[in-house]
Motif scaffolding. Structure first.
Motif, PDB file in Angstrom:
ATOM      1  N   ALA A  15      11.572   5.810  -3.151  1.00  0.00           N
ATOM      2  CA  ALA A  15      10.661   5.218  -4.173  1.00  0.00           C
ATOM      3  C   ALA A  15      10.965   3.604  -4.345  1.00  0.00           C
ATOM      4  O   ALA A  15      12.216   3.161  -3.931  1.00  0.00           O
ATOM      5  CB  ALA A  15      11.032   5.975  -5.522  1.00  0.00           C
ATOM      6  N   CYS A  16      10.035   3.186  -4.533  1.00  0.00           N
ATOM      7  CA  CYS A  16       9.920   1.572  -4.895  1.00  0.00           C
ATOM      8  C   CYS A  16      10.897   1.206  -6.178  1.00  0.00           C
ATOM      9  O   CYS A  16      10.857   1.889  -7.098  1.00  0.00           O
ATOM     10  CB  CYS A  16       8.366   0.981  -5.351  1.00  0.00           C
ATOM     11  N   ALA A  17      11.744   0.261  -5.822  1.00  0.00           N
ATOM     12  CA  ALA A  17      12.767  -0.227  -6.930  1.00  0.00           C
ATOM     13  C   ALA A  17      12.042  -0.582  -8.263  1.00  0.00           C
ATOM     14  O   ALA A  17      12.862  -0.722  -9.268  1.00  0.00           O
ATOM     15  CB  ALA A  17      13.793  -1.337  -6.176  1.00  0.00           C
ATOM     16  N   ASN A  18      10.762  -1.110  -7.995  1.00  0.00           N
ATOM     17  CA  ASN A  18      10.127  -1.656  -9.080  1.00  0.00           C
ATOM     18  C   ASN A  18       9.535  -0.945 -10.072  1.00  0.00           C
ATOM     19  O   ASN A  18       9.757  -0.365 -11.317  1.00  0.00           O
ATOM     20  CB  ASN A  18       9.290  -2.697  -8.712  1.00  0.00           C
ATOM     21  N   CYS A  19       8.427   0.017  -9.235  1.00  0.00           N
ATOM     22  CA  CYS A  19       7.424   0.922  -9.922  1.00  0.00           C
ATOM     23  C   CYS A  19       7.741   2.317  -9.705  1.00  0.00           C
ATOM     24  O   CYS A  19       7.133   3.271 -10.276  1.00  0.00           O
ATOM     25  CB  CYS A  19       6.038   0.324  -9.727  1.00  0.00           C
ATOM     26  N   GLY A  20       8.697   2.695  -8.982  1.00  0.00           N
ATOM     27  CA  GLY A  20       8.914   4.255  -8.593  1.00  0.00           C
ATOM     28  C   GLY A  20       8.018   4.775  -7.945  1.00  0.00           C
ATOM     29  O   GLY A  20       7.955   5.873  -7.545  1.00  0.00           O
ATOM     30  N   THR A  33       5.660  -2.055  -0.304  1.00  0.00           N
ATOM     31  CA  THR A  33       4.829  -3.162  -0.265  1.00  0.00           C
ATOM     32  C   THR A  33       3.801  -2.836  -1.650  1.00  0.00           C
ATOM     33  O   THR A  33       3.356  -3.978  -1.716  1.00  0.00           O
ATOM     34  CB  THR A  33       3.825  -2.714   0.987  1.00  0.00           C
ATOM     35  N   CYS A  34       4.070  -1.976  -2.291  1.00  0.00           N
ATOM     36  CA  CYS A  34       3.238  -1.901  -3.542  1.00  0.00           C
ATOM     37  C   CYS A  34       3.793  -3.059  -4.283  1.00  0.00           C
ATOM     38  O   CYS A  34       3.055  -3.867  -5.160  1.00  0.00           O
ATOM     39  CB  CYS A  34       3.592  -0.761  -4.515  1.00  0.00           C
ATOM     40  N   CYS A  35       5.211  -3.477  -4.499  1.00  0.00           N
ATOM     41  CA  CYS A  35       5.680  -4.559  -5.464  1.00  0.00           C
ATOM     42  C   CYS A  35       6.309  -5.499  -4.605  1.00  0.00           C
ATOM     43  O   CYS A  35       7.218  -6.386  -5.295  1.00  0.00           O
ATOM     44  CB  CYS A  35       6.459  -3.876  -6.288  1.00  0.00           C
ATOM     45  N   ASN A  36       6.411  -5.630  -3.160  1.00  0.00           N
ATOM     46  CA  ASN A  36       7.332  -6.195  -2.575  1.00  0.00           C
ATOM     47  C   ASN A  36       8.913  -6.178  -2.874  1.00  0.00           C
ATOM     48  O   ASN A  36       9.510  -7.338  -2.956  1.00  0.00           O
ATOM     49  CB  ASN A  36       7.009  -7.736  -2.615  1.00  0.00           C
TER      50      ASN A  36
HETATM   51 ZN   LIG Z   1       6.029  -0.649  -6.476  1.00  0.00          ZN
END
Ligand SMILES: [Zn+2]
Ligand SMILES: Cc1ncc(COP(=O)(O)O)c(C=O)c1O
Length: 387
Positions: A15-20, A33-36
């Motif tokens: 999972a993305c560290a920022n948005c999950g 790549t969703c939040c770099n």
């Molecule tokens: Zn993200």
């Protein structure tokens, strides 16, 4: 090696560290790549008892249930991890702290803690059918990647600053890695890596831009807990470049809490130490941004010359969540600290480990570290690699 390794992996998703946002763990992944931002691995485990560790091998694969590899046959190991935890009786007395430990990562294969991350990442690369890996590195990660690629039968390309230690360049080539030297720092190497990866299809192993070096590094946290009988120290001092070890240990402590393996759920205050010649994270902690005229320069602790860490946001989160702090040290602080540790405790620290020791002393002086506290500093590499 004792090869029990039960419970090979309970890894479930990334999972993305920022948005999950979740990413499929069965496929090759790089970063979110969703939040770099980095990708973190999540596990689905309910009945895992620490008593099972007794029969496991004395290397980091003892924690295989909490590592991302699905098949035991894909393990690429040179017996990394399970490094010594020294208690420093004289030093703890001198600086008046309750307990003082050094986790000595210099005894790892290839002489640094980079072996942890690369053992797991190259094992996973093999599992995912990758045949050629490329890495930008200050030095040690390149040595480690070359060794593990050779063991796994993969091709290794290492892109390193010209000013890195000659011994580490020799090491890469001895393992059969392809070495590319660059006039510049690690971020200049990173740009070249991106281009070669795009041209050749080589897999980019840059710090925190693939998910599994972090998983290897987190075993540092599992070991600290196990070696201190599941009672974490009050303070951990970590010499920080790209921050993998720091973020990895913090992730480990959260996982250990969820596994209910810790005696107390109080987690350590996490301290990052950087060098005055390249201290972007210290500037961020102090002022919320980097100085407009920030220009990195060479350091004997060259693993810490990372001017633009990709995981900057995650590093700052660990500092905030743990009530930690950051401090920078000079080149002379480092050389003095190498001598002091050698003469009082018979231990040779890498320049990066010595930076952590120097940072510890400054925090004792400032009374940020207090008398009742137990402290663990991480010696991330072997002194012998820098000569
Ligand atoms: Zn993200
Ligand atoms: C000996 C040593 N210590 C510390 C570091 C910094 O590690 P990280 O980039 O994971 O913060 C490095 C990185 O090259 C290193 O080689």
């Amino acid at each position: 090696m004792n090869t029990v390794i039960k419970n090979i992996s309970s890894a479930s998703y990334l999972a993305c560290a920022n948005c999950g946002k979740t990413y499929n763990i069965q496929q090759r992944q790089t970063f979110a790549t969703c939040c770099n931002q980095p990708l973190f691995t999540y596990y689905n485990i309910s009945n895992y008892s620490k008593e099972e560790l007794i029969q496991q091998p004395k290397n980091l694969w003892r924690y295989a249930a909490m590592l991302p590899l699905f098949y035991q046959d894909n393990i690429v190991s040179l017996e990394e991890g399970f490094t010594p935890m020294h208690i420093l009786h004289k030093t703890q007395l001198k600086y008046a702290v309750n307990k003082m430990y050094v986790k000595d990562e210099g005894t790892n294969p290839t002489g640094s803690f980079k072996a942890r991350g690369l053992s797991v990442a190259i094992s996973k690369a093999k599992e995912l059918g990758i045949t050629h890996c490329i890495i930008p590195t200050a030095g040690n990660a390149g040595g480690a990647m070359s060794a593990y690629c050779t063991k796994a039968g993969l091709k290794a390309t290492v892109v390193m600053p010209k000013l890195s230690a000659q011994l580490i360049k020799d090491e890469v080539q001895l393992y059969g890695g392809e070495l590319i030297e660059v006039n510049g720092f690690i971020q200049d190497c990173g740009k070249i890596v991106q281009k070669i990866a795009a041209d050749t299809g080589a897999f980019d192993m840059s710090t925190m831009k693939e998910p599994y070096r972090l998983e290897g590094k987190k075993t540092l946290g599992y070991e600290i807990a196990e070696q201190l009988n599941w009672q974490l120290p009050d303070v951990i001092v970590y010499p920080t470049g790209g921050g993998t070890g720091l973020i990895g240990m913090w992730k480990a402590f959260e996982e250990l809490k969820n596994l209910k393996w810790l005696i107390s759920n109080k987690k350590p205050k996490m301290v990052i130490v950087q060098i005055k010649n390249c201290n972007p994270m210290i500037q961020m902690i102090k002022n919320g941004k980097k100085d407009a005229d920030f220009k990195p320069s060479y350091s004997i602790a060259n693993g810490l010359v990372v001017p633009t860490p990709f995981a900057e946001k995650s590093i700052l989160e660990v500092i905030t969540e743990s009530n930690g702090t950051g401090i920078d040290v000079s080149e002379s602080d480092i050389t003095q600290s190498i001598q002091e540790m050698a003469r009082t405790e018979g231990l040779l620290l890498s320049p990066e480990g010595a930076a952590a020791f120097a940072g510890f002393k400054k925090l004792v002086e400032k009374k940020w570290i207090e008398e009742h506290e137990s402290v663990c500093i991480i010696n991330t590499g072997s002194w012998f690699k820098y000569h």
